[in-house]
Design a protein around this motif. Sequence first.
Motif, PDB file in Angstrom:
ATOM      1  N   LEU A 250       0.874  -1.220   0.056  1.00  0.00           N
ATOM      2  CA  LEU A 250      -0.155  -0.108   0.020  1.00  0.00           C
ATOM      3  C   LEU A 250       0.824   1.020  -0.098  1.00  0.00           C
ATOM      4  O   LEU A 250       0.630   2.178  -0.502  1.00  0.00           O
ATOM      5  CB  LEU A 250      -0.868   0.150   1.309  1.00  0.00           C
ATOM      6  CG  LEU A 250      -2.175  -0.785   1.146  1.00  0.00           C
ATOM      7  CD1 LEU A 250      -3.093  -0.593   2.539  1.00  0.00           C
ATOM      8  CD2 LEU A 250      -3.273   0.049   0.219  1.00  0.00           C
ATOM      9  N   ALA A 251       1.778   1.239   0.604  1.00  0.00           N
ATOM     10  CA  ALA A 251       2.862   2.184   0.742  1.00  0.00           C
ATOM     11  C   ALA A 251       3.598   2.588  -0.494  1.00  0.00           C
ATOM     12  O   ALA A 251       3.587   3.717  -1.152  1.00  0.00           O
ATOM     13  CB  ALA A 251       3.896   2.226   1.812  1.00  0.00           C
ATOM     14  N   ARG A 252       3.838   1.418  -1.451  1.00  0.00           N
ATOM     15  CA  ARG A 252       4.239   1.621  -2.565  1.00  0.00           C
ATOM     16  C   ARG A 252       3.137   2.303  -3.654  1.00  0.00           C
ATOM     17  O   ARG A 252       3.636   2.939  -4.259  1.00  0.00           O
ATOM     18  CB  ARG A 252       4.937   0.030  -3.303  1.00  0.00           C
ATOM     19  CG  ARG A 252       5.735  -0.564  -2.360  1.00  0.00           C
ATOM     20  CD  ARG A 252       6.661  -1.515  -3.301  1.00  0.00           C
ATOM     21  NE  ARG A 252       5.581  -2.560  -3.622  1.00  0.00           N
ATOM     22  CZ  ARG A 252       5.699  -3.953  -2.886  1.00  0.00           C
ATOM     23  NH1 ARG A 252       6.723  -3.873  -1.974  1.00  0.00           N
ATOM     24  NH2 ARG A 252       4.947  -4.767  -3.255  1.00  0.00           N
ATOM     25  N   GLN A 254       0.814   4.097  -2.871  1.00  0.00           N
ATOM     26  CA  GLN A 254       0.696   5.524  -2.627  1.00  0.00           C
ATOM     27  C   GLN A 254       1.786   6.499  -3.087  1.00  0.00           C
ATOM     28  O   GLN A 254       1.630   7.326  -3.508  1.00  0.00           O
ATOM     29  CB  GLN A 254       0.659   5.545  -1.050  1.00  0.00           C
ATOM     30  CG  GLN A 254       0.540   7.004  -0.495  1.00  0.00           C
ATOM     31  CD  GLN A 254      -0.837   7.626  -0.801  1.00  0.00           C
ATOM     32  OE1 GLN A 254      -1.911   7.119  -0.266  1.00  0.00           O
ATOM     33  NE2 GLN A 254      -0.955   8.685  -1.498  1.00  0.00           N
ATOM     34  N   LEU A 255       3.066   6.089  -2.871  1.00  0.00           N
ATOM     35  CA  LEU A 255       4.134   6.683  -3.403  1.00  0.00           C
ATOM     36  C   LEU A 255       4.230   6.810  -4.791  1.00  0.00           C
ATOM     37  O   LEU A 255       4.280   7.781  -5.753  1.00  0.00           O
ATOM     38  CB  LEU A 255       5.652   6.059  -2.999  1.00  0.00           C
ATOM     39  CG  LEU A 255       5.650   6.217  -1.320  1.00  0.00           C
ATOM     40  CD1 LEU A 255       7.074   5.919  -1.067  1.00  0.00           C
ATOM     41  CD2 LEU A 255       5.499   7.895  -0.758  1.00  0.00           C
ATOM     42  N   ARG A 256       3.712   5.805  -5.522  1.00  0.00           N
ATOM     43  CA  ARG A 256       3.611   5.571  -7.116  1.00  0.00           C
ATOM     44  C   ARG A 256       2.550   6.610  -7.486  1.00  0.00           C
ATOM     45  O   ARG A 256       2.543   7.229  -8.508  1.00  0.00           O
ATOM     46  CB  ARG A 256       3.306   4.146  -7.437  1.00  0.00           C
ATOM     47  CG  ARG A 256       4.424   3.339  -7.232  1.00  0.00           C
ATOM     48  CD  ARG A 256       4.321   2.043  -8.396  1.00  0.00           C
ATOM     49  NE  ARG A 256       5.455   1.308  -8.394  1.00  0.00           N
ATOM     50  CZ  ARG A 256       5.598   0.147  -8.019  1.00  0.00           C
ATOM     51  NH1 ARG A 256       4.776  -0.480  -7.331  1.00  0.00           N
ATOM     52  NH2 ARG A 256       6.621  -0.605  -8.023  1.00  0.00           N
ATOM     53  N   ASP A 258       1.449   9.037  -5.865  1.00  0.00           N
ATOM     54  CA  ASP A 258       2.134  10.505  -5.726  1.00  0.00           C
ATOM     55  C   ASP A 258       2.934  11.059  -6.875  1.00  0.00           C
ATOM     56  O   ASP A 258       2.961  12.198  -7.137  1.00  0.00           O
ATOM     57  CB  ASP A 258       2.714  10.728  -4.580  1.00  0.00           C
ATOM     58  CG  ASP A 258       1.759  10.613  -3.185  1.00  0.00           C
ATOM     59  OD1 ASP A 258       0.741  10.603  -3.484  1.00  0.00           O
ATOM     60  OD2 ASP A 258       2.441  10.281  -1.990  1.00  0.00           O
TER      61      ASP A 258
ATOM     62  N   LEU B  15       9.998  -0.280  -2.289  1.00  0.00           N
ATOM     63  CA  LEU B  15       9.490   0.854  -1.435  1.00  0.00           C
ATOM     64  C   LEU B  15      10.714   1.637  -1.144  1.00  0.00           C
ATOM     65  O   LEU B  15      10.722   2.830  -1.243  1.00  0.00           O
ATOM     66  CB  LEU B  15       8.935   0.297  -0.279  1.00  0.00           C
ATOM     67  CG  LEU B  15       8.250   1.448   0.724  1.00  0.00           C
ATOM     68  CD1 LEU B  15       7.111   2.223  -0.127  1.00  0.00           C
ATOM     69  CD2 LEU B  15       7.635   0.933   2.042  1.00  0.00           C
ATOM     70  N   LEU B  18      11.583   3.656  -4.066  1.00  0.00           N
ATOM     71  CA  LEU B  18      10.412   4.601  -4.476  1.00  0.00           C
ATOM     72  C   LEU B  18      10.633   5.740  -3.534  1.00  0.00           C
ATOM     73  O   LEU B  18      10.877   7.202  -3.832  1.00  0.00           O
ATOM     74  CB  LEU B  18       8.965   4.167  -4.236  1.00  0.00           C
ATOM     75  CG  LEU B  18       8.425   3.197  -5.366  1.00  0.00           C
ATOM     76  CD1 LEU B  18       7.251   2.418  -5.056  1.00  0.00           C
ATOM     77  CD2 LEU B  18       8.072   4.088  -6.871  1.00  0.00           C
ATOM     78  N   LEU B  22      11.927   9.891  -4.281  1.00  0.00           N
ATOM     79  CA  LEU B  22      10.968  10.852  -3.790  1.00  0.00           C
ATOM     80  C   LEU B  22      11.752  11.957  -2.662  1.00  0.00           C
ATOM     81  O   LEU B  22      11.810  12.894  -3.074  1.00  0.00           O
ATOM     82  CB  LEU B  22       9.768  10.266  -2.907  1.00  0.00           C
ATOM     83  CG  LEU B  22       9.120  11.297  -1.889  1.00  0.00           C
ATOM     84  CD1 LEU B  22       8.244  11.888  -2.877  1.00  0.00           C
ATOM     85  CD2 LEU B  22       8.213  10.409  -1.181  1.00  0.00           C
ATOM     86  N   LYS B 103       2.624   3.225   7.947  1.00  0.00           N
ATOM     87  CA  LYS B 103       2.823   2.730   6.395  1.00  0.00           C
ATOM     88  C   LYS B 103       1.178   2.562   6.276  1.00  0.00           C
ATOM     89  O   LYS B 103       0.465   1.958   7.309  1.00  0.00           O
ATOM     90  CB  LYS B 103       3.361   1.480   6.345  1.00  0.00           C
ATOM     91  CG  LYS B 103       5.052   1.614   6.096  1.00  0.00           C
ATOM     92  CD  LYS B 103       5.429   0.286   5.611  1.00  0.00           C
ATOM     93  CE  LYS B 103       6.982   0.212   5.410  1.00  0.00           C
ATOM     94  NZ  LYS B 103       7.406  -1.235   5.343  1.00  0.00           N
ATOM     95  N   PRO B 104       0.663   3.041   5.115  1.00  0.00           N
ATOM     96  CA  PRO B 104       1.398   3.791   4.040  1.00  0.00           C
ATOM     97  C   PRO B 104       1.282   5.344   4.395  1.00  0.00           C
ATOM     98  O   PRO B 104       0.447   5.675   4.965  1.00  0.00           O
ATOM     99  CB  PRO B 104       0.253   3.321   2.922  1.00  0.00           C
ATOM    100  CG  PRO B 104      -0.831   3.167   3.379  1.00  0.00           C
ATOM    101  CD  PRO B 104      -0.534   2.509   4.890  1.00  0.00           C
ATOM    102  N   PHE B 105       2.270   6.058   3.882  1.00  0.00           N
ATOM    103  CA  PHE B 105       2.299   7.305   4.166  1.00  0.00           C
ATOM    104  C   PHE B 105       2.301   7.927   2.674  1.00  0.00           C
ATOM    105  O   PHE B 105       2.674   7.461   1.668  1.00  0.00           O
ATOM    106  CB  PHE B 105       3.558   7.977   4.796  1.00  0.00           C
ATOM    107  CG  PHE B 105       4.699   7.108   4.402  1.00  0.00           C
ATOM    108  CD1 PHE B 105       5.470   8.005   3.400  1.00  0.00           C
ATOM    109  CD2 PHE B 105       5.156   5.856   4.947  1.00  0.00           C
ATOM    110  CE1 PHE B 105       6.669   7.155   2.856  1.00  0.00           C
ATOM    111  CE2 PHE B 105       6.530   5.250   4.437  1.00  0.00           C
ATOM    112  CZ  PHE B 105       6.992   5.760   3.470  1.00  0.00           C
ATOM    113  N   ASN B 106       1.981   9.308   2.693  1.00  0.00           N
ATOM    114  CA  ASN B 106       2.060   9.837   1.525  1.00  0.00           C
ATOM    115  C   ASN B 106       3.209  10.868   1.362  1.00  0.00           C
ATOM    116  O   ASN B 106       3.500  11.123   2.274  1.00  0.00           O
ATOM    117  CB  ASN B 106       0.681  10.504   0.935  1.00  0.00           C
ATOM    118  CG  ASN B 106       0.119  11.602   1.745  1.00  0.00           C
ATOM    119  OD1 ASN B 106       1.130  12.551   2.296  1.00  0.00           O
ATOM    120  ND2 ASN B 106      -1.008  11.809   2.131  1.00  0.00           N
ATOM    121  N   THR B 107       3.504  11.260   0.122  1.00  0.00           N
ATOM    122  CA  THR B 107       4.565  12.128   0.018  1.00  0.00           C
ATOM    123  C   THR B 107       4.530  13.399   0.878  1.00  0.00           C
ATOM    124  O   THR B 107       5.446  13.659   1.485  1.00  0.00           O
ATOM    125  CB  THR B 107       4.773  12.554  -1.551  1.00  0.00           C
ATOM    126  OG1 THR B 107       4.607  11.125  -2.239  1.00  0.00           O
ATOM    127  CG2 THR B 107       5.974  13.304  -1.844  1.00  0.00           C
TER     128      THR B 107
END
Lengths: 443, 237
Positions: A250-252, A254-256, A258, B15, B18, B22, B103-107
């Motif tokens: 899910l974190a991946r 979300q970052l993708r 973004d 991750l 990514l 970021l 997790k999950p966190f946003n940018t």
Amino acid sequence: MNLGRLRAVGSIGLLGRIFIILALVLATEFIANTYIFDRASQFALREDEARRMAEHLVVARRVLDRTPPAGRSATAGQLSTQHFSIVWSPDQEAAFSSFALRNLQNQIVQLEPELRRSALHMHLRSLRQGGDIAGSMELSDHSILTFTSAQAGQIWSLTFGRILTWVAPTLVLVLVGGLMLRITLRPFRTLMRATREVGVRDPEPVREQGPAEIRALIHAFNVMQQRIHRLITSRTQALAAVGHDLRTPLARLQLRLDGVDMEPDAYQAMSQDIEEMTDLLHSLQIYLNGEGATIPRERIDIAAMAQTLLDSACDMGQDAIYLGPESLEILARPVPIRRSLANLIDNALHYGGNVRLSLTQEDSGAISIIIDDDGPGIAPDRLADVMQPFVRLDDARSRNTRGMGLGLAIVSDAVRAEDGIFTLENRPEGGLRAVIRLPLSPS
Amino acid sequence: MTAQTIVLVEDDPTLRMLTARLLQENGYAVRTAATAPEMWIALEGVAVDMIVLDLMLPGTNGIDLCRQIRRTSDIPIIFISARGSDEDRVLGLELGADDYLAKPFNTRELIARIRAVLRRGPMSDTDGGGGRKSEIRFDGWIVSLSRRELRSPTGAIVDLTGAEFDLLGTFIDQPQRVIGRERLIELSRTRVGDSSDRSIDVLVSRLRRKLTAAGGKPPIVTVRGVGYMFNAPVSRA
């Protein structure tokens, strides 16, 4: 046999049954011995009684032998006493009965060997005839003499005494047997108690004791208990692992997301989806691991806690009202209690559109937290269901059901852990009322 | 000004990639590590400004790792957990992590936290050994900055909203000094992830209410036309 009686028999415990079986066997044996064999063949009189009877018979035989047949009948009458009557007539038959008293017969012959040649025959007369001892013997000319010993009372007391001496050891045996059975069956009771606890708390092996079969049963039970515990644990772990491991993808995601240049609306929608999944996983993890349950109880200001949650809701533009003291300290686990209040406030706002929390302290020191909303409430027949995990009332309150249906189950568990009571009810004036009652200082 | 360096410790390769990308896009120099030994190597020979640490690394418990780092260094740590539980958060902050992210966190969230922690610098009042003294007392009240927790004179936990806690932090940082309303508003604006637009006066009155509920005299006084002053003596233990 009708069903009711069967059920009554079925309700007798194992101990009772074994007792009954034991008693039946003993009774059967006793009856058989006493009334079929013993009474007939092993009947014996006390030594002095037998001697008296033997002497009487010897004397009567000698006297009648010497008396000419014409006078025998009268002489026999004279030889009779109140308790022992002797009858002679020329054409008498030898007495015969199925209750032959061979023991007594032998006893008397042994005392007076002279009687050996007289074809002595003794029997017990039926109760109808008085239950006396009767018999016959031959004189030297083969004529028959009959006699009756009228000592029914004595015989009965003798018989009763004898029965008592037979029964006493039996009674002792039954008592000792019962006690031993009770001890033997004790492991069963331990096992029964342990069975009730399976799945409720951590498995604790039952001590293997008692007879071999019970030992084997307890052993099998212990193995089963471990198996059930392993099953529950592995399932919980599997679910928890799912909750945990899904967070990385899910974190991946979300970052993708973004990193992609896309329409704000689409981005917003996808972000919300991820957020919803995160919330689902979070509630699953809380439910399975009992968030904060390992942290010991602490003093907390429950009034400040409730106000903080409601103030935050107000800041988000919600209709949230607090009624109660500014400060009220209790002893409880802060994290689960905070989570419970938050869940109930969220539910009220989500389904009812508003929330009113009132906090009161009873004279006993127990506190009650009442959380009301003005929403549609819950169908009365579903009130108990909603506290179960994974239950959602999709039909009734379908505006937008979120989550996995764990919110109230989490509250229920948390409040129980504090020795409190959590109830839900529909208010008569409409809307749902959730009540948490907590002891001031849980034991 | 050279780019600040962040060591990113994360076992999931994708991750990690990514997140690293970021951070680079946001102007940070990034060194990555998949395991604890790799992290120690990444920390060598270069000035590192921050560690972003995944709690559930294979082979090592992230919490132990956090403790080990703290033994030798005051470097800011943000840790990331897949558990999202309060116990982890409290434990991590207790052990000296500077912030926590589930997790999950946003940018936006991640960058905002990193900036906030970097701006704040190492937590105040270190006593050389790396042990952090982040307890502040006034009038019998105890504020734990690491746990973000307030305890009453009787030892009870008194909940505060994030905004209230930050406000209290500002006050006890500058006791016996008048703080202008404008300054307080400005400070509350920089709060991470707070969308509340409550006026500062409401926040102050809520905080004051909680601090006087137990019956003491209010430690925050209003200075008419200027702002507020925290007038209780503050001690750091």
